[in-house]
Scaffold this active site. Structure first.
Site, PDB file in Angstrom:
ATOM      1  N   GLU A  20      -9.157   3.687  -4.837  1.00 48.24           N
ATOM      2  CA  GLU A  20     -10.246   4.285  -3.781  1.00 48.24           C
ATOM      3  C   GLU A  20      -9.667   6.069  -3.572  1.00 48.24           C
ATOM      4  OE1 GLU A  20      -9.731   2.783   0.316  1.00 48.24           O
ATOM      5  OE2 GLU A  20      -9.856   0.955  -0.653  1.00 48.24           O
ATOM      6  N   LYS A  37       0.495  -1.675  -0.716  1.00 50.87           N
ATOM      7  CA  LYS A  37      -0.025   0.129   0.138  1.00 50.87           C
ATOM      8  C   LYS A  37       0.626   1.484  -0.212  1.00 50.87           C
ATOM      9  CE  LYS A  37      -4.137  -0.304   2.833  1.00 50.87           C
ATOM     10  NZ  LYS A  37      -3.986  -1.274   2.584  1.00 50.87           N
ATOM     11  N   GLN A  46      -1.632   8.564   6.911  1.00 52.68           N
ATOM     12  CA  GLN A  46      -1.876   9.479   5.347  1.00 52.68           C
ATOM     13  C   GLN A  46      -3.195  10.722   6.203  1.00 52.68           C
ATOM     14  OE1 GLN A  46      -3.634   7.510   2.593  1.00 52.68           O
ATOM     15  NE2 GLN A  46      -2.708   9.396   0.877  1.00 52.68           N
ATOM     16  N   HIS A  53     -15.047 -34.728 -24.364  1.00 53.16           N
ATOM     17  CA  HIS A  53     -14.605 -36.319 -23.776  1.00 53.16           C
ATOM     18  C   HIS A  53     -15.556 -36.831 -23.083  1.00 53.16           C
ATOM     19  CE1 HIS A  53     -12.008 -37.988 -20.933  1.00 53.16           C
ATOM     20  NE2 HIS A  53     -11.575 -38.812 -22.639  1.00 53.16           N
ATOM     21  N   GLN A  80      -5.532   5.225  -2.470  1.00 49.34           N
ATOM     22  CA  GLN A  80      -5.678   4.434  -2.480  1.00 49.34           C
ATOM     23  C   GLN A  80      -5.319   3.734  -4.121  1.00 49.34           C
ATOM     24  OE1 GLN A  80      -6.418   1.473   0.679  1.00 49.34           O
ATOM     25  NE2 GLN A  80      -6.047  -0.594  -0.384  1.00 49.34           N
ATOM     26  N   ARG A 125      -4.091   0.134  -6.150  1.00 49.88           N
ATOM     27  CA  ARG A 125      -3.772  -1.991  -6.227  1.00 49.88           C
ATOM     28  C   ARG A 125      -3.568  -2.436  -7.771  1.00 49.88           C
ATOM     29  NH1 ARG A 125      -8.320  -2.244  -2.622  1.00 49.88           N
ATOM     30  NH2 ARG A 125      -7.094  -2.384  -1.406  1.00 49.88           N
ATOM     31  N   ARG A 135      -3.441   3.003   8.510  1.00 47.91           N
ATOM     32  CA  ARG A 135      -3.650   1.188   7.328  1.00 47.91           C
ATOM     33  C   ARG A 135      -2.716   0.607   7.294  1.00 47.91           C
ATOM     34  NH1 ARG A 135      -7.185   3.420   3.644  1.00 47.91           N
ATOM     35  NH2 ARG A 135      -8.074   5.682   3.539  1.00 47.91           N
TER      36      ARG A 135
END
Length: 860
Positions: free
Chosen positions: A274, A21, A163, A819, A287, A289, A97
């Site tokens: 985010e 992060k 943050q 099959h 954020q 990712r 976080r």
């Protein structure tokens, strides 16, 4: 080492120090994107506190959490937290976080696995939140997630992001690619008033917006009944606040989509972000990712929207191919393309219609989809092997981006004529009609010739072995496909018999039961027969690993040792995922076969349940079915009865040969695998590789170059890690567009939903059975009690020993001629294939009813 770093001091290469992060936030900050200010407490602080932590054993999660919550915070770490927090301002509200080293990774996001604490105010409150973040590395869910992704607990460290809080008026999440359909560059935005935690935690039904190319495609208002807001002095509150209308303007939606595009462009991959909008209307990025659930796009050399169809799904091989397996498949495709007159300039590159993504093979069907002739033919072909793909193709035909481009059938007809001449189709059909004995003799001669060509001279150098492998792979497909005109003749006569008699094809399926000359069926019956002759004691008493050790040491009882060796001498070239040359064969790793034998010997049942008896019964029922169809034809005209009798005898004679091309192909791959292991041994001598088997993580081109020396051990290690990661992927699309869209995900939910409580699929083998489900994802080591219903993703011949004890079959993949469906019909067990998500929607031990005629599976 600094224990606290500002975001501006962090880049993406500092994962080990700051976790996923924080590495992303540092990268975004340095890229000039609007990230709220903050800093990170590095993994060094966690290391100091976690010293002495035992990362294995019982109650691991609970013990680790207690240790981290009770251990004192070292003075230097405490000082770094207080100082760095103060630099943000006086008692600034912050979000605290977790940022683990195994988090926000390209292959595993770990989203929500560790804890976040919002609106934390005051230095000591931040210290306490940091401690709780450390402990959250060891929540039960985080431990389970790491284990499912193959990540060693002992290697994971935790940093903590601190943050500045955005006092958001509106916040939420944004995916820069659609996480459901897979379409790239299509932003999906969820938004809610207040803090974004309401959206992230799933506590609210947010507004949803979909944006593509600057156009807002969807606006959906959620109820937004819950808002999470910051409290003065710290903490948050949840407020019930019904909100009418949409919480974002169109301009804000487009601005968010533009921001998402900037983030994706920076990373070069779709992102899960985010965001928050403050009281001044400024957008903040809190954020980002990678979106780890998207299936990777196939490599693309041709422009425009392309349509790809999964070879793996059709073949029942859900895992990836090894690099050498991909290389072999490319050569096989080059040989096939050459017969049609479209061979590539370099055969090692493979045919133009072959692509690779996620280590899996794909066929580019774009030309067929955009051709009038292809549109007529493709659904008919897919109905036989992959029925669930048919509505997807029909759906794509409505897409204006894939409108017909090729209207003349001449190029296709020319290619088909070349192909028919190349495999001598006319003469093969003629011999099939006039002399079944000669047709069967031809298939046997072809097998003997392939066996003869398969073994290079013992004196062959590694370079000569690679030459031999390339020649054989490029030439094998045309040779083995020369059997198919004989098989098609049998099925063509089957269809003719239906037409002449008036009996529908679905009512003639018993004719195809217990057909001769099927190498897979013969293998299964021989394995069962073997179980009746060997000494039972070690198999009933010893675990499979011990049986393998005894067999490889020559220590099994004499009959078992001799008979198993003879069986593997004949069938040891087979295996699970056997079309990948890089996968070990039963002769190398006999655990699967010995485990199946052990299961057979632990069973209790009468002689009438023995597969040989069931096979004989199936053959008798087939004779009765032929008599019924002949009689129906005779009522129309005497000549029809004669033609139908003639045709169905040929059908029975040739239908089993449909498995023979693959049998010969797999035998070829296994033989070349043995030869390439010799090349691998030479590369070990040169110091290029650590082990001979590592050669399968190279391509043929790379193996040849490596004979000149070098060191490829790091390359092999990297590829093996990628292969193992892809092996854990549970979802592989059946079809994929080059923009990332999965056509199946676009299909209406109703088509994939249950009908009257039943799961629906494709009827594959008639009959109804009620029994206990056994969900099996990997046949190796699987145990199936007699009468249990096998529920699996798909099958190849490596699965079929399980069919001998199954009471029924349910498969996620496949069509009526796939099959598993074919073998189920031969064994006379009810089967439904093409059942969406069957392995998720059915659980082991659940009682279900399988109606193989209606194509339904009903949980009871």
């Amino acid at each position: 080492m600094n224990t606290a770093l500002d975001f501006a001091e962090i880049d993406a290469g500092m994962l080990a120090e700051v976790g996923g992060k924080a590495a992303n936030l540092g990268e975004l900050t340095r890229a000039g994107l609007p990230v709220p200010p903050g800093w990170v407490l590095t993994t060094e602080a966690y290391r100091q506190v976690a010293q002495g932590l035992e990362t294995s054993g019982d109650d691991l999660a609970e013990r680790a959490r207690r240790h981290l919550l009770e251990a004192p915070v070292p003075p230097a770490v405490h000082e770094a937290i207080v100082k760095s927090y103060a630099e943000l301002g006086d008692d600034v509200p912050v979000a605290v976080r977790s940022s683990a080293t195994a988090e926000d990774l390209p292959f595993a996001s770990f989203a929500g696995q560790q804890d976040t604490f919002l609106n934390v105010v005051g230095a000591e409150a931040v210290v306490d939140a940091v401690r709780r973040c450390w402990a959250s590395l060891w929540t039960d869910r985080a431990v389970a997630y790491r284990e499912s992704n193959g990540i060693d607990h002992a290697t994971v460290r935790l940093a903590v992001v601190v943050q500045a809080m955005v006092d958001s008026q509106v916040a939420g999440v944004m995916f820069t690619a659609d996480p459901v359909t897979g379409r790239r560059r299509q932003a999906v935005i969820d938004a809610n008033p207040g803090l974004g935690e309401a959206v992230v935690s799933g506590a609210v039904n947010p507004d949803r917006f979909v944006v593509y190319g600057g156009e807002i495609l969807e606006r959906h208002a959620g109820d937004k009944r819950l808002t999470i807001r910051s409290l003065p002095g710290g903490g948050t509150e949840r407020v019930e606040t019904p909100h009418e209308g949409l919480c974002l303007t169109d301009d804000q939606v487009r601005a968010l989509a533009d921001l998402g595009a900037r983030v994706e462009d920076h990373y070069g991959a779709p992102q899960d972000t985010e965001w928050a909008i403050d009281e001044h209307g400024r957008i903040w990025l809190t954020q980002a990712r990678p979106i780890t659930t998207l299936y990777p796009l196939p490599e693309q050399s041709r422009p425009g929207l392309r349509v790809y169809f999964s070879v793996n799904v059709v073949q029942g091989v859900m895992g990836p191919f090894t690099p050498m397996g991909v290389s072999a498949f490319r050569l096989l495709s080059a040989g096939a393309a050459k017969v049609f007159g479209y061979g590539p300039a370099d055969r090692l590159d493979g045919a133009a219609f072959v692509a690779v993504s996620g280590g899996r093979m794909w066929l580019d069907l774009t030309t067929a989809v955009r051709s009038r002739f292809g549109r007529a033919l493709l659904p008919r072909v897919l109905t036989l092997g992959e029925a669930r793909a048919v509505p997807l193709i029909e759906q794509l035909m409505q897409d204006p981006r894939l409108s017909p481009e090729y209207t003349s059938p001449r190029p296709v007809l020319r290619a088909v004529r070349r192909f028919a001449r190349g495999i001598h189709a006319p003469s093969r059909v003629l011999i099939a009609l006039t002399s079944p004995r000669k047709a069967l003799e031809y298939t046997a001669r072809l097998g003997a010739e392939l066996d003869r060509r398969l073994v290079p001279p013992a004196s062959a150098t590694p370079e000569q072995r690679l030459d031999h492998a390339e020649r054989l792979l490029a030439g094998t497909f045309p040779a083995i496909l020369s059997i198919m005109p004989i098989v098609i003749t049998g099925y063509g006569l089957f269809a003719l018999a239906s037409k002449l008699s008036g009996v529908p094809l679905n009512d003639m399926q018993d004719i195809l039961r217990s057909v001769p000359h099927n190498p897979t069926t013969e293998m299964d019956l021989e394995l069962w027969d073997l179980a009746t002759r060997v000494e039972p004691e070690p198999f009933r008493e010893r675990p499979v690993a011990e049986l393998v050790r005894l067999y490889q040491a020559g220590g099994l009882p004499p009959v078992a040792q001799r008979e198993i060796a003879a069986f593997l001498d004949k069938y040891g070239h087979r295996g699970v995922a056997e079309i990948d040359m890089g996968v070990p064969r039963w002769s190398e790793e006999p655990a699967h076969i010995l485990g199946v034998l052990a299961n057979y010997l632990r069973m209790e049942g009468g002689a009438d349940l023995a597969p040989s008896a069931l096979f004989a019964k199936g053959a008798e029922e087939a004779r009765s079915a032929i008599a019924h169809v002949v009689s129906a034809a005779g009522r129309k005209a005497r000549w029809r009865a004669s033609v139908v009798r003639f045709g169905l005898r040929r059908t029975r004679e040739f239908a089993g040969l449909r498995e023979l091309p693959k049998f010969y192909l797999v035998k070829t791959l296994a033989g070349l695998r043995r030869s390439l292991l010799v090349v691998g041994e030479r590369l070990v001598e040169l110091g290029v590789l650590d082990a001979a088997r590592d050669v399968f993580f190279l391509t043929l081109r790379e193996a040849r170059a490596a004979l000149g020396g070098g060191d490829l051990r790091a390359v092999v290690e990297e590829r093996r890690a990628a292969y193992e990661q892809e092996s854990r992927r549970r979802h592989v699309p059946r079809m994929l567009l080059s923009d990332g869209t999965e056509p199946e995900a676009l299909a209406s939910a109703a088509a994939a939903s249950t009908t009257g409580g039943a799961l629906t699929g494709t009827a594959a083998s008639a009959g109804t059975v009620t029994g206990v489900a056994r969900v099996v994802l990997d046949p190796i080591g699987a145990h199936l009690e007699p009468g249990e219903i096998l529920v699996c993703p798909s099958t190849d011949p490596g699965w079929t020993p399980l069919f001998l004890t199954a009471g029924g079959l349910v498969m996620e993949m496949g069509g009526a001629m796939s099959h598993g469906a074919v073998v189920a019909r031969e064994y006379g067990i009810p089967a439904v294939v093409g059942v969406p998500d069957a392995t998720h929607r059915i659980t082991t031990g659940q009682e279900i009813e399988v109606n193989g005629a209606a194509g339904t599976v009903t949980p009871l």
